[in-house]
Design a protein around this motif. Structure first.
Motif, short mmCIF file in Angstrom:
data_model
loop_
_atom_site.label_atom_id
_atom_site.label_comp_id
_atom_site.label_asym_id
_atom_site.label_seq_id
_atom_site.Cartn_x
_atom_site.Cartn_y
_atom_site.Cartn_z
N GLN A 76 0.82 -1.21 0.00
CA GLN A 76 0.00 0.00 0.00
C GLN A 76 0.86 1.26 0.00
OE1 GLN A 76 -3.52 -0.10 -0.24
NE2 GLN A 76 -3.02 1.98 -0.90
N ASP A 77 1.99 1.23 0.70
CA ASP A 77 2.90 2.38 0.67
C ASP A 77 3.37 2.65 -0.75
OD1 ASP A 77 2.77 2.84 3.39
OD2 ASP A 77 4.59 1.70 3.85
N ARG A 78 3.68 1.59 -1.48
CA ARG A 78 4.13 1.77 -2.87
C ARG A 78 2.99 2.29 -3.73
NH1 ARG A 78 6.90 -3.16 -1.46
NH2 ARG A 78 5.35 -4.46 -2.52
N VAL A 79 1.81 1.73 -3.57
CA VAL A 79 0.64 2.21 -4.33
C VAL A 79 0.39 3.69 -4.04
CG1 VAL A 79 -1.87 2.02 -4.57
CG2 VAL A 79 -0.47 -0.04 -4.54
N ASP A 80 0.47 4.07 -2.77
CA ASP A 80 0.20 5.47 -2.39
C ASP A 80 1.23 6.42 -3.01
OD1 ASP A 80 -1.94 4.61 -0.92
OD2 ASP A 80 -0.93 4.75 1.02
N ALA A 81 2.50 6.02 -3.01
CA ALA A 81 3.53 6.87 -3.62
C ALA A 81 3.28 7.04 -5.11
CB ALA A 81 4.91 6.28 -3.37
N LEU A 82 2.92 5.96 -5.79
CA LEU A 82 2.61 6.04 -7.21
C LEU A 82 1.39 6.92 -7.45
CD1 LEU A 82 3.16 2.28 -8.15
CD2 LEU A 82 4.69 4.19 -8.67
N GLY A 83 0.40 6.80 -6.58
CA GLY A 83 -0.81 7.59 -6.71
C GLY A 83 -0.54 9.08 -6.58
N ARG A 84 0.39 9.45 -5.69
CA ARG A 84 0.71 10.87 -5.53
C ARG A 84 1.30 11.46 -6.80
NH1 ARG A 84 2.21 8.93 -0.39
NH2 ARG A 84 4.43 8.84 -0.93
N ALA A 85 1.89 10.61 -7.63
CA ALA A 85 2.44 11.07 -8.92
C ALA A 85 1.44 10.91 -10.06
CB ALA A 85 3.71 10.29 -9.24
N HIS A 86 0.20 10.51 -9.73
CA HIS A 86 -0.85 10.27 -10.74
C HIS A 86 -0.48 9.13 -11.68
CE1 HIS A 86 -2.60 13.96 -9.21
NE2 HIS A 86 -1.46 14.57 -9.45
N TYR A 87 0.26 8.17 -11.15
CA TYR A 87 0.64 6.98 -11.91
C TYR A 87 -0.53 6.00 -11.81
CZ TYR A 87 4.03 3.50 -13.71
OH TYR A 87 4.71 2.57 -14.47
N ARG A 88 -1.57 6.29 -12.57
CA ARG A 88 -2.83 5.56 -12.49
C ARG A 88 -2.84 4.36 -13.43
NH1 ARG A 88 -4.08 7.89 -7.78
NH2 ARG A 88 -4.53 10.11 -7.96
#
Length: 203
Positions: A76-88
């Protein structure tokens, strides 16, 4: 958009490597090499390069700069970091690939990609082949790593992948890696390769 038609013009206008843009001071040491591998994973899907670079910066800011830190972070930490960059769209599968890849670096190379280099014994094709053993790294990702890492791993020189060579042809520049390498000093090869890719993506 005007297009530079000389190597000097390309370096002046577009000569920033993707590693540099991601905040990676590339050296032949474990953390920068691993961060470059992470960037290559992020760039290996159909997503804008700027978003992939932003995702690499977010992962780094969250402390995931080494294989052990990446593997130790939660999915989830990795998903959240990607999400902050809009890596959808690719965030969940990429978070899994990053975790699995980090563990692979630990298990196979004891956390140090210089051991991959040693195993390849100076053979650039062997380096690319070993890179393709990582989750999500295919021929494109291996080419990106080679383009960027040729500044610190000289045996990869000259590394100009198909995207870079196609852009060079469109600009009337040499179309072979050897021909392009003659246009700049060896230390500028990663910048020229990145500049050609950027021009190609912009057109």
């Amino acid at each position: 958009m005007s297009r530079p038609t000389t190597a000097e013009g390309l370096l002046d206008e577009y000569g920033r490597t993707y590693a540099e843009e991601a905040g990676i001071r590339l050296r032949n040491t474990p953390s920068p090499l691993y961060r470059l591998l992470t960037l290559c994973v992020l760039l290996s899907v159909r997503i804008k390069a700027g978003i992939a670079v932003a995702a690499a910066r977010e992962l780094s800011a969250a402390g995931m700069r080494t294989p052990r830190a990446m593997a130790g972070a939660s999915w989830q930490d990795r998903v959240d970091a990607l999400g902050r960059a809009h890596y959808r769209r690719y965030d969940e599968s990429t978070a899994t690939a990053l975790g699995d890849g980090a563990q692979f670096v630990i298990d196979r190379y004891r956390g140090d990609l210089r051991r991959l280099r040693e195993e390849a014994a100076g053979d650039p094709e062997r380096i690319r082949g070993l890179l393709r053993e990582f989750p999500r790294i295919g021929p494109v990702g291996a080419d990106i790593f080679s383009r960027e890492a040729q500044g610190v791993w000289p045996e990869l020189r000259p590394a100009f992948d198909r995207r870079a060579r196609d852009a060079a042809a469109g600009l009337g520049l040499p179309e072979t890696p050897e021909g392009l390498a003659r246009l700049v000093e060896a230390e500028d090869l990663p910048r020229l390769a990145a500049a050609l890719v950027r021009v190609g993506l912009a057109n």
